[in-house]
Design a protein around this motif. Structure first.
Motif, mmCIF file in Angstrom:
data_model
loop_
_atom_site.group_PDB
_atom_site.id
_atom_site.type_symbol
_atom_site.label_atom_id
_atom_site.label_comp_id
_atom_site.label_asym_id
_atom_site.label_seq_id
_atom_site.Cartn_x
_atom_site.Cartn_y
_atom_site.Cartn_z
ATOM 1 N N ILE A 18 33.199 -25.465 156.536
ATOM 2 C CA ILE A 18 31.930 -25.958 157.101
ATOM 3 C C ILE A 18 32.126 -27.265 157.861
ATOM 4 C CG2 ILE A 18 29.521 -26.570 156.660
ATOM 5 C CD1 ILE A 18 29.558 -25.029 154.095
ATOM 6 N N ILE A 19 31.607 -27.292 159.089
ATOM 7 C CA ILE A 19 31.531 -28.545 159.851
ATOM 8 C C ILE A 19 30.140 -29.100 159.567
ATOM 9 C CG2 ILE A 19 31.623 -29.617 162.140
ATOM 10 C CD1 ILE A 19 33.353 -27.214 163.078
ATOM 11 N N MET A 20 30.100 -30.112 158.717
ATOM 12 C CA MET A 20 28.819 -30.663 158.250
ATOM 13 C C MET A 20 28.335 -31.648 159.309
ATOM 14 S SD MET A 20 29.929 -31.513 154.299
ATOM 15 C CE MET A 20 31.107 -32.810 154.652
ATOM 16 N N ASP A 21 27.404 -31.224 160.140
ATOM 17 C CA ASP A 21 27.007 -32.076 161.263
ATOM 18 C C ASP A 21 25.492 -32.291 161.289
ATOM 19 O OD1 ASP A 21 27.439 -33.643 163.470
ATOM 20 O OD2 ASP A 21 27.630 -31.979 164.890
ATOM 21 N N GLY A 22 25.083 -33.429 161.832
ATOM 22 C CA GLY A 22 23.661 -33.687 162.040
ATOM 23 C C GLY A 22 23.053 -34.748 161.141
ATOM 24 N N LEU A 62 35.311 -28.565 153.534
ATOM 25 C CA LEU A 62 34.241 -29.343 154.170
ATOM 26 C C LEU A 62 34.841 -30.397 155.085
ATOM 27 C CD1 LEU A 62 31.939 -29.891 151.040
ATOM 28 C CD2 LEU A 62 31.785 -28.081 152.764
ATOM 29 N N TYR A 63 34.432 -30.351 156.345
ATOM 30 C CA TYR A 63 34.900 -31.353 157.318
ATOM 31 C C TYR A 63 34.022 -32.587 157.111
ATOM 32 C CZ TYR A 63 37.125 -32.345 161.931
ATOM 33 O OH TYR A 63 37.896 -32.829 162.952
ATOM 34 N N ALA A 64 34.595 -33.605 156.480
ATOM 35 C CA ALA A 64 33.805 -34.773 156.099
ATOM 36 C C ALA A 64 34.054 -35.967 157.005
ATOM 37 C CB ALA A 64 34.102 -35.146 154.652
ATOM 38 N N PHE A 65 35.271 -36.056 157.572
ATOM 39 C CA PHE A 65 35.587 -37.203 158.440
ATOM 40 C C PHE A 65 36.763 -36.815 159.326
ATOM 41 C CE2 PHE A 65 37.212 -41.396 159.570
ATOM 42 C CZ PHE A 65 36.037 -42.113 159.789
ATOM 43 N N SER A 66 36.538 -36.864 160.628
ATOM 44 C CA SER A 66 37.593 -36.437 161.556
ATOM 45 C C SER A 66 38.417 -37.632 162.027
ATOM 46 C CB SER A 66 36.968 -35.746 162.777
ATOM 47 O OG SER A 66 36.305 -36.705 163.594
ATOM 48 N N GLU A 68 38.790 -38.402 164.967
ATOM 49 C CA GLU A 68 37.977 -39.000 166.035
ATOM 50 C C GLU A 68 36.866 -39.891 165.474
ATOM 51 O OE1 GLU A 68 38.937 -35.761 165.964
ATOM 52 O OE2 GLU A 68 40.284 -35.760 167.688
ATOM 53 N N ASN A 69 36.442 -39.617 164.227
ATOM 54 C CA ASN A 69 35.356 -40.417 163.639
ATOM 55 C C ASN A 69 35.758 -41.880 163.378
ATOM 56 O OD1 ASN A 69 34.033 -37.628 161.687
ATOM 57 N ND2 ASN A 69 33.299 -38.423 163.646
ATOM 58 N N TRP A 70 37.068 -42.168 163.393
ATOM 59 C CA TRP A 70 37.496 -43.574 163.267
ATOM 60 C C TRP A 70 36.949 -44.418 164.417
ATOM 61 C CZ3 TRP A 70 39.018 -45.069 158.740
ATOM 62 C CH2 TRP A 70 39.809 -44.254 157.930
ATOM 63 N N ALA A 71 36.581 -43.779 165.522
ATOM 64 C CA ALA A 71 36.074 -44.517 166.687
ATOM 65 C C ALA A 71 34.605 -44.919 166.545
ATOM 66 C CB ALA A 71 36.258 -43.669 167.942
ATOM 67 N N ARG A 72 33.971 -44.540 165.448
ATOM 68 C CA ARG A 72 32.558 -44.931 165.247
ATOM 69 C C ARG A 72 32.466 -46.422 164.900
ATOM 70 N NH1 ARG A 72 29.103 -39.950 162.653
ATOM 71 N NH2 ARG A 72 29.882 -38.387 164.104
ATOM 72 N N PRO A 73 31.251 -47.001 164.994
ATOM 73 C CA PRO A 73 31.107 -48.421 164.642
ATOM 74 C C PRO A 73 31.655 -48.695 163.239
ATOM 75 C CG PRO A 73 29.051 -47.560 165.556
ATOM 76 C CD PRO A 73 29.969 -46.381 165.391
ATOM 77 N N ILE A 188 31.218 -22.253 159.386
ATOM 78 C CA ILE A 188 29.810 -22.595 159.634
ATOM 79 C C ILE A 188 29.748 -23.969 160.279
ATOM 80 C CG2 ILE A 188 27.602 -23.110 158.494
ATOM 81 C CD1 ILE A 188 28.570 -21.294 156.151
ATOM 82 N N ARG A 189 28.886 -24.137 161.286
ATOM 83 C CA ARG A 189 28.596 -25.490 161.771
ATOM 84 C C ARG A 189 27.088 -25.682 161.811
ATOM 85 N NH1 ARG A 189 31.457 -29.336 166.126
ATOM 86 N NH2 ARG A 189 30.118 -31.132 165.796
ATOM 87 N N THR A 190 26.645 -26.783 161.252
ATOM 88 C CA THR A 190 25.217 -27.102 161.272
ATOM 89 C C THR A 190 24.894 -27.962 162.487
ATOM 90 O OG1 THR A 190 25.590 -29.045 159.880
ATOM 91 C CG2 THR A 190 25.033 -26.993 158.752
ATOM 92 N N CYS A 194 27.574 -26.187 169.273
ATOM 93 C CA CYS A 194 28.453 -25.015 169.255
ATOM 94 C C CYS A 194 29.847 -25.405 169.716
ATOM 95 C CB CYS A 194 27.872 -23.896 170.115
ATOM 96 S SG CYS A 194 26.262 -23.353 169.511
ATOM 97 N N ARG A 195 30.509 -26.206 168.920
ATOM 98 C CA ARG A 195 31.903 -26.539 169.216
ATOM 99 C C ARG A 195 32.667 -26.723 167.910
ATOM 100 N NH1 ARG A 195 28.960 -31.065 171.418
ATOM 101 N NH2 ARG A 195 28.871 -32.762 169.899
ATOM 102 N N ILE A 196 33.987 -26.809 168.066
ATOM 103 C CA ILE A 196 34.875 -26.814 166.905
ATOM 104 C C ILE A 196 35.323 -28.235 166.543
ATOM 105 C CG2 ILE A 196 37.103 -25.890 166.050
ATOM 106 C CD1 ILE A 196 34.868 -23.760 166.403
ATOM 107 N N SER A 197 35.274 -29.144 167.494
ATOM 108 C CA SER A 197 35.601 -30.553 167.239
ATOM 109 C C SER A 197 36.917 -30.760 166.477
ATOM 110 C CB SER A 197 34.443 -31.251 166.504
ATOM 111 O OG SER A 197 33.249 -31.128 167.232
ATOM 112 N N ASN A 198 37.949 -30.060 166.943
ATOM 113 C CA ASN A 198 39.305 -30.319 166.415
ATOM 114 C C ASN A 198 39.469 -29.945 164.942
ATOM 115 O OD1 ASN A 198 41.937 -31.095 166.814
ATOM 116 N ND2 ASN A 198 41.492 -33.204 167.381
HETATM 117 C C1 IPE Z 1 32.589 -33.293 163.529
HETATM 118 O O1 IPE Z 1 31.362 -33.910 163.738
HETATM 119 C C2 IPE Z 1 33.330 -33.983 162.442
HETATM 120 C C3 IPE Z 1 32.743 -33.855 161.122
HETATM 121 C C4 IPE Z 1 31.721 -33.121 160.783
HETATM 122 C C5 IPE Z 1 33.382 -34.641 160.100
HETATM 123 P P1 IPE Z 1 31.136 -34.947 164.925
HETATM 124 O O2 IPE Z 1 29.699 -35.267 164.941
HETATM 125 O O3 IPE Z 1 32.069 -36.084 164.789
HETATM 126 O O4 IPE Z 1 31.571 -34.070 166.180
HETATM 127 P P2 IPE Z 1 31.391 -34.277 167.733
HETATM 128 O O5 IPE Z 1 32.203 -35.481 168.100
HETATM 129 O O6 IPE Z 1 29.935 -34.471 168.020
HETATM 130 O O7 IPE Z 1 31.909 -33.032 168.342
#
Ligand code: IPE
Ligand code: IPE
Ligand code: MG
Length: 247
Positions: A18-22, A62-66, A68-73, A188-190, A194-198
């Motif tokens: 699961i890509i837990m998004d939103g 569960l995708y909890a932290f990518s 790429e997420n290191w680039a967040r504030p 599953i992505r919430t 509609c992308r896979i985000s690595n």
């Molecule tokens: C994908 O979500 C990563 C996780 C769910 C941990 P993001 O919200 O970071 O993905 P993008 O950057 O919008 O594609």
């Protein structure tokens, strides 16, 4: 009728990812900070872990932290790391009762020391569990994982342990973080993206993809069952024709 009751129990996917998004958008609906959404995301995790155990899913990733997420504030990253430590502390006893094993994929060494220690503590505590395997993808990205695998294979070729002619899908699988897991049958992505985000690029080569507009903090086990129900009604052809599958 509940989706749970419609499920065919001998056709439950062994591995659901699961890509837990939103979370951020969920918080914004109430005029709140993004972190408020992450905090409420924990309730969704709890429900989905319970649901996966109930119907006999073997692995839940569960995708909890990518990566790429290191680039967040920094404040958001710090809040997420804090929440991770807190959730693991609070949930491990319940996971133990539910016979859930914990695993992590990703660049664990890049996580703060206290997160690494808490993860090791929980993994050890749940080590003897034999039910659901809960896999947290932390500081994970698929391209990172594949590059790491290629580097290690190259080392083994250099030292003569592996001959280039031996490099095949199986060998590649053995060098990935997911070496001892089946590939996910269902991803599953919430949140409507509609992308896979690595995420698990190699492992989802033939997965069924399921996108839902629901934001992660609103997702519950019944939503998981709905996704599995949808999955059970798909025809997985693996390159063959429908007629071939029927005969
Ligand atoms: C994908 O979500 C990563 C996780 C769910 C941990 P993001 O919200 O970071 O993905 P993008 O950057 O919008 O594609
Ligand atoms: C997913 O929710 C959680 C993580 C990526 C850690 P987001 O934080 O990406 O929330 P949105 O996508 O901005 O709404
Ligand atoms: Mg997002």
């Amino acid at each position: 009728m509940l989706f749970k009751d419609k499920l065919i129990l001998d056709k439950i996917p062994r591995h659901v990812a699961i890509i837990m998004d939103g979370n951020g958008r969920w918080a914004a609906q109430f005029g709140n900070e993004r972190t408020f959404g992450h905090e409420h995301g924990v309730e969704a995790v709890r429900s989905v872990v319970e649901g996966a155990s109930e119907v006999g899913v073997g692995y839940l990733t569960l995708y909890a932290f990518s990566t790429e997420n290191w680039a967040r504030p920094k404040e958001e990253v710090d809040a997420l790391m804090g929440l991770l430590v807190q959730s693991i502390s609070e949930e491990t006893d319940e996971l133990l009762k539910s016979n859930v094993r914990l695993r992590v994929i990703g660049d664990v060494k890049s996580l703060p020391q206290n997160v690494q220690e808490k993860l090791t503590w929980s993994i050890d505590k749940l080590n003897a569990c034999s039910g659901l395997t809960l896999v947290l993808a932390l500081s994970y990205s698929s391209k990172w994982e594949i590059v790491e695998a290629v580097k290690r294979i190259a080392e083994q070729v250099k030292s003569g342990e592996v001959d280039p002619s031996e490099i095949d899908y199986d060998l590649m699988n053995r060098f990935l973080n997911t070496s001892d897991m089946p590939d996910p049958e269902l991803l599953i992505r919430t949140s409507g993206e509609c992308r896979i985000s690595n995420f698990l690029l190699w492992q989802i080569a033939y997965s069924e993809l399921y996108f839902t507009p629901k934001l992660w903090p609103d997702f519950r086990k019944e939503d998981l069952f709905e996704a599995i129900y949808d999955f059970q009604n798909r025809e997985r052809r693996f390159g063959k024709t429908s007629q071939q599958l029927e005969s």
